[in-house]
Design a protein around this motif. Structure first.
Motif, PDB file in Angstrom:
ATOM      1  N   GLU A 248       0.753  -1.253  -0.038  1.00  0.00           N
ATOM      2  CA  GLU A 248       0.041   0.052   0.025  1.00  0.00           C
ATOM      3  C   GLU A 248       0.670   1.213   0.094  1.00  0.00           C
ATOM      4  O   GLU A 248       0.537   2.243  -0.617  1.00  0.00           O
ATOM      5  CB  GLU A 248      -1.060   0.231   1.335  1.00  0.00           C
ATOM      6  CG  GLU A 248      -2.171  -1.035   1.052  1.00  0.00           C
ATOM      7  CD  GLU A 248      -2.878  -1.053   2.387  1.00  0.00           C
ATOM      8  OE1 GLU A 248      -2.506  -0.459   3.356  1.00  0.00           O
ATOM      9  OE2 GLU A 248      -3.895  -1.748   2.260  1.00  0.00           O
ATOM     10  N   ASP A 249       1.778   1.266   0.817  1.00  0.00           N
ATOM     11  CA  ASP A 249       2.720   2.289   1.019  1.00  0.00           C
ATOM     12  C   ASP A 249       3.421   2.819  -0.358  1.00  0.00           C
ATOM     13  O   ASP A 249       3.731   3.874  -0.534  1.00  0.00           O
ATOM     14  CB  ASP A 249       3.734   2.083   1.958  1.00  0.00           C
ATOM     15  CG  ASP A 249       3.251   2.415   3.709  1.00  0.00           C
ATOM     16  OD1 ASP A 249       1.999   3.095   3.517  1.00  0.00           O
ATOM     17  OD2 ASP A 249       3.926   2.274   4.287  1.00  0.00           O
ATOM     18  N   ASN A 250       3.730   1.731  -1.111  1.00  0.00           N
ATOM     19  CA  ASN A 250       4.538   1.838  -2.257  1.00  0.00           C
ATOM     20  C   ASN A 250       3.568   2.003  -3.673  1.00  0.00           C
ATOM     21  O   ASN A 250       4.176   1.604  -4.744  1.00  0.00           O
ATOM     22  CB  ASN A 250       5.546   1.079  -2.377  1.00  0.00           C
ATOM     23  CG  ASN A 250       6.814   1.102  -1.177  1.00  0.00           C
ATOM     24  OD1 ASN A 250       7.332   2.224  -1.497  1.00  0.00           O
ATOM     25  ND2 ASN A 250       6.609   0.168  -0.089  1.00  0.00           N
TER      26      ASN A 250
ATOM     27  N   ALA B 140       3.944  11.996   5.800  1.00  0.00           N
ATOM     28  CA  ALA B 140       3.389  11.949   4.391  1.00  0.00           C
ATOM     29  C   ALA B 140       3.368  13.579   4.335  1.00  0.00           C
ATOM     30  O   ALA B 140       3.511  13.971   3.189  1.00  0.00           O
ATOM     31  CB  ALA B 140       2.118  11.270   4.251  1.00  0.00           C
ATOM     32  N   LYS B 141       3.117  14.451   5.260  1.00  0.00           N
ATOM     33  CA  LYS B 141       3.168  15.819   5.137  1.00  0.00           C
ATOM     34  C   LYS B 141       4.641  16.347   5.202  1.00  0.00           C
ATOM     35  O   LYS B 141       4.402  17.725   4.980  1.00  0.00           O
ATOM     36  CB  LYS B 141       2.352  16.431   6.246  1.00  0.00           C
ATOM     37  CG  LYS B 141       0.735  16.029   6.165  1.00  0.00           C
ATOM     38  CD  LYS B 141      -0.111  16.542   7.175  1.00  0.00           C
ATOM     39  CE  LYS B 141      -1.512  16.276   7.143  1.00  0.00           C
ATOM     40  NZ  LYS B 141      -2.423  16.816   8.055  1.00  0.00           N
TER      41      LYS B 141
ATOM     42  N   PRO C  82      10.752  10.145   5.932  1.00  0.00           N
ATOM     43  CA  PRO C  82       9.337   9.892   5.531  1.00  0.00           C
ATOM     44  C   PRO C  82       8.710   8.713   4.673  1.00  0.00           C
ATOM     45  O   PRO C  82       7.873   8.331   4.855  1.00  0.00           O
ATOM     46  CB  PRO C  82       8.816  11.481   4.775  1.00  0.00           C
ATOM     47  CG  PRO C  82       9.982  12.390   5.031  1.00  0.00           C
ATOM     48  CD  PRO C  82      11.161  11.496   5.204  1.00  0.00           C
ATOM     49  N   ASP C  83       9.816   8.381   3.861  1.00  0.00           N
ATOM     50  CA  ASP C  83       9.347   7.226   3.030  1.00  0.00           C
ATOM     51  C   ASP C  83      10.064   6.006   3.313  1.00  0.00           C
ATOM     52  O   ASP C  83       9.886   5.346   2.449  1.00  0.00           O
ATOM     53  CB  ASP C  83       9.600   7.596   1.368  1.00  0.00           C
ATOM     54  CG  ASP C  83       8.633   8.664   1.252  1.00  0.00           C
ATOM     55  OD1 ASP C  83       7.444   8.916   1.487  1.00  0.00           O
ATOM     56  OD2 ASP C  83       9.272   9.537   0.162  1.00  0.00           O
ATOM     57  N   GLN C  84      10.876   5.976   4.329  1.00  0.00           N
ATOM     58  CA  GLN C  84      11.689   4.829   4.630  1.00  0.00           C
ATOM     59  C   GLN C  84      11.571   4.490   6.082  1.00  0.00           C
ATOM     60  O   GLN C  84      11.709   4.952   6.911  1.00  0.00           O
ATOM     61  CB  GLN C  84      13.361   5.194   4.148  1.00  0.00           C
ATOM     62  CG  GLN C  84      13.465   5.215   3.001  1.00  0.00           C
ATOM     63  CD  GLN C  84      15.085   5.510   2.889  1.00  0.00           C
ATOM     64  OE1 GLN C  84      15.837   5.507   3.659  1.00  0.00           O
ATOM     65  NE2 GLN C  84      15.278   5.502   1.503  1.00  0.00           N
TER      66      GLN C  84
END
Length: 877
Positions: free
Chosen positions: A447-449, A557-558, A737-739
């Motif tokens: 989902e995240d990716n 995410a923000k 934020p993405d890892q």
């Protein structure tokens, strides 16, 4: 080739399991002990022995697509040879799922310039022989005695009920020299009709007790018949797969997020859903052109490729139809297009990495499922049915591999791109998620990716403020009048022209409201052709919409910054990050200052070694193994040329460590050998027979001395009265934020509101227990802006404190409203051994932070206060 951290950890776990199995002859206990402290998530389970082969260790290494399973297989041969087989030159049978991959793997292992072969050559000083299974008649006795031998085959070659007519089970005169040197044959060899032992390849394997490597065969080990297992007679079995079976003994598991963190795969996948196949093709081509312009700025060279999946011959968009469309409608020259199908293999002999290669577009159906790999593939375009996992799964995996396994400087080149003929984004995303799960992703990682294509769907703007709507098509119109008013406002029902209806949910439903909606739809769904499948489809879509919305609302995410200052040491006028290796260096580490002695408890030459019966008959050495626990026909250790100097140099090769110069290591090993001979009265032949256990004992002794030195450096650098450590934001750790490479994710009813990555992205946290209650207490603190569940042993993505012998990863990190950082460790009732050292380093960090950081070791009850009160008191102190 430099291994990634997770690959090193996988080999370390394998080494530990095999060493313990060798020492105890108990694979069950060894597996349990090895996996006890590993994060395996849903793959953690009890060890299952193979039927009638309980003494054979069997372990599975689980790594998602793109994680480098084959290179690990190459390294695993040396690990098993040393840790379990105790052979200088092991025999390995390497099984793969198809003839295509068999040829590809054998060619790579034979190629001196390939990383797989280089790993083997480094491990065995170039003494390596690789055979395709069709070449087994070429194997000579000297190959098996003087080189590591790897035979690459398919499971289909060996898995037969009737061995008649199968070459590997047939008698071959060319193999006679292997059998004539044995004074007697072991039990279990297959005989011919006259009762004579067959000189067969299968019998040769049986005698040599091979290591069995199973690469990418997801059901191979459990699919091997017991009869076939007995024929092969493996010493141990190591399986590498992205999708283990329920009976697989998963020893080590790595998440796709870790692969992303280690720069092995391109993520996220930017998804664009199109209403027609022509639009999907056009969008993919525009994507490739844009990436090609970006790649011009990148070094080393990258040429982004599109991988097209056409439809089957009985459908509209066949390979030829798609090729014609590219040439006539998209003006692509023929030389830039290659077709790779069962009949048209235009990639054979082509080096796609060559800058002179013109190919930019590759068309296939499913032929690329096996044996094809090019990390320049960036765009996957399917005009076929994206729901078909057998066709899509492996094809999609082709575009995930990162060029040169290194993060690119241009951000666009760190993502993969998927263009799909499917007008409903949520529908396409859910099915893409299913494919990623089939490839070894966890559901949350998938989902995240998956990201919406901002360029095509939103005109280059930022991500849309609201998630995509969920559309549910039903054969009849439902009666939703019983729904509560607050839910009815979120649900729109439209009547379709051809009959039936479409329900649209514009905004995410809570899990409670989802259940109410499904109950209201129960009668309607029962009229569907497959009501259970329909219910599952609806649940998946609503969950995806809800989780995507939660993730977008998270601080990560923000783009909220989350930095923690780290502990540093002033070295020659400059600050340096405090690390365990630095303490060793500053303490003046010199191995030769320590005694080179092993106690009987550290090394016993009489335990676990092989016993051989050796005889000479007509100038020919004949031998047999007397100890049947782990038979092997080699005579390693009985060479009369061994002396203390030769043994010391052998020990040097097997005990090497970066922080000990080779001359000092050789001298230390020589002193150990002389001590064993002169003071312990142990003969050189007995030491040579047990040389692998001796190497392990010396490695352990060196580590003990290392720890002693490091402990002293740790105290002197951080806690001595003259020590001057500092805490500095110049060496701040930042949560990315993405890892967030968690092994598993929290799935409980309590809704956390302040986790940095969102409620459904809390890593490695159970929904019950003391740590869960500590997380609740932290989340409810009004002074906390947001917090994160700090992942253990993730050096790139988690905050840590240095200890004398390793690292301390606190359980939780929180950013407070006043911008102070709270580092929180929870001490359970069973964790008391290292808490004092953790408290010392945490409080040192706090004292040197200038009021920017606070540290708390929380307990279930402390001074009459519960966890919530302890946290609140510490924050307000």
């Amino acid at each position: 080739m430099q291994l990634k951290q997770y690959q090193k950890e996988a080999l370390k776990a394998l080494k530990t399991f095999l060493e313990k199995s060798r020492e105890t002859n108990d694979a069950v206990a060894s597996f349990t002990e090895t996996t006890g402290n590993l994060s395996l998530g849903r793959y953690k389970g009890k060890y299952r022995s193979l039927k009638d082969m309980e003494q054979v260790p069997y372990a599975c290494i689980r790594i998602p697509t793109g994680g480098g399973k084959t290179i690990l297989g190459a390294y695993a041969i040396k690990v098993a040879g040393v840790s379990y087989l105790e052979r200088d030159y092991p025999v390995a049978l390497w099984l793969v799922p198809s003839n295509t991959i068999r040829t590809q793997t054998a060619d790579a292992l034979k190629n001196p310039g390939h990383p797989y072969r280089q790993a083997l050559d480094d491990a065995f000083d170039g003494r390596v022989r690789v055979f395709d299974i069709s070449e087994f008649a070429n194997i000579r006795p000297t190959d098996l005695s003087g080189s590591a031998c790897i035979i690459v085959g398919t499971i289909q070659t060996l898995r037969v009920k009737n061995t008649e007519g199968r070459k590997v089970y047939s008698h071959h005169e060319a193999l006679e020299p292997h059998f004539s040197r044995l004074s007697r044959f072991p039990d279990g060899l297959e005989k011919d009709d006259s009762g004579q032992i067959k000189f067969s390849f299968a019998n040769l394997l049986h005698i040599h007790h091979p290591l069995l490597i199973v690469d990418e065969a997801h059901n191979a080990v459990t699919g091997l018949t017991n009869e076939m297992q007995q024929r092969i007679n493996p010493a141990c079995i190591i399986e590498f797969t992205a999708t283990p079976k329920p009976r697989s003994n998963v020893l080590f598991s790595v998440s796709a997020s870790v692969l992303k963190d280690e720069e092995m795969i391109k993520l996220p996948i930017v998804l664009t859903a199109h209403k027609s196949w022509q639009a999907a093709v056009g969008g993919a081509m525009a994507e490739r052109s844009r990436l090609a312009e970006v790649a011009d700025k990148e070094h080393p060279y990258i040429r982004p490729l599109i991988l097209f999946q056409a439809q089957n011959k009985d459908q509209e968009v066949t390979v030829e139809a798609l090729r014609k469309h590219l040439i006539e409608e998209e003006n692509i020259s023929e030389e830039k297009i290659a077709i790779a199908t069962g009949n048209q293999r235009e990639l054979d002999g082509i080096n796609l990495f060559d800058p002179k290669c013109p190919i930019e577009h590759i068309i296939t159906v499913q032929a690329l499922k096996e044996g094809w790999d090019c990390s320049f593939a960036y765009v996957f375009c399917s005009v076929a049915n994206v729901r078909s996992k057998t066709d899509v799964e492996q094809l999609l995996g082709r575009v995930l591999r990162m060029p040169y396994a290194h993060k690119r400087s241009q951000a666009e080149l760190n993502s993969a791109y998927s263009h799909i003929c499917e007008p409903d984004f949520i529908d396409a995303a859910v099915h893409l998620k299913d494919q990623l799960i089939n490839m070894g992703f966890e559901a949350e990682e998938a989902e995240d990716n998956i990201k919406i294509s901002e360029l095509d769907l939103h005109g280059g703007s930022t991500e849309p403020p609201a998630p995509e709507p969920v559309k549910i098509t039903l054969e009849i119109e439902p009666d939703l009048s019983s729904l509560p008013g607050d839910i009815q406002g979120q649900v729109v029902v439209d009547t379709n022209e051809g009959g039936g209806s479409t329900i649209t949910i514009e905004t995410p439903l809570s899990e409670e409201h989802e259940e109410i909606l499904l109950n209201a739809l129960t009668i309607t769904i029962t009229e569907e052709e497959n009501p259970e499948d329909k219910t599952e489809e609806i649940k998946k879509k609503l969950a995806f919409q809800r989780h995507m919305s939660e993730h977008r609302a998270s601080p990560a995410a923000k783009g909220a910054a989350f930095s923690i200052p780290q502990l540093c040491l002033p070295i020659q006028g400059e600050l340096t990050l405090a690390e365990p290796g630095l303490f060793l260096q500053l303490a003046g580490w010199d191995l030769l200052e320590y005694p080179a002695e092993l106690t009987p408890g550290e090394f016993d030459p009489s335990s676990g070694h092989q016993s051989f019966k050796v005889d000479v008959n007509k100038d020919k050495v004949e031998y047999e193994t007397l100890d049947t626990k782990l038979p092997q026909p080699g005579l390693a250790g009985l060479n009369a040329e061994w002396d203390e100097r030769v043994l010391s140099r052998w020990l040097d090769r097997h005990c090497r460590t970066p922080d000990v110069p080779q001359p000092k290591l050789i001298e230390f090993a020589r002193r150990v050998v002389l001590d064993q001979i002169t003071k312990k009265s142990i003969g050189i032949s007995l030491l040579v027979q047990g040389k692998y256990r001796l190497a392990k004992a010396i490695t352990g002794k060196i580590n003990d001395h290392r720890i002693t030195t490091r402990d002293k450096g740790y105290q002197d650098c951080l806690f001595d009265i003259e020590a001057s450590p500092e805490v500095s934001f110049s060496y701040a750790f930042d949560f990315h934020p993405d890892q967030y490479p968690a092994t598993s994710y929290y799935r409980g009813s309590f809704q956390f509101k302040k986790h940095y990555y969102g409620n459904h992205r809390i890593g490695d946290l159970k929904n019950v227990g003391e740590e869960f209650e500590c997380a609740q207490a932290l989340d409810m603190q009004p002074e906390v802006k947001f917090w994160v569940r700090n992942l253990d042993s993730r050096p790139k993505t988690s905050f840590r404190f240095p200890l004398a012998n390793g690292w301390f990863y606190p359980d939780f990190i929180a950013l407070l409203n006043d911008d102070r950082v709270l580092v929180l460790e929870y001490k359970g009732a069973h964790l008391v051994t290292d808490s004092a050292e953790k408290v010392n380093i945490g409080e040192l960090w706090e004292s040197k932070s200038g009021g920017k950081g606070i540290f708390l070791m929380a307990e279930n009850k402390k001074d009459g206060l519960g966890v919530f009160e302890q946290i609140k008191k510490k924050i307000n102190k």
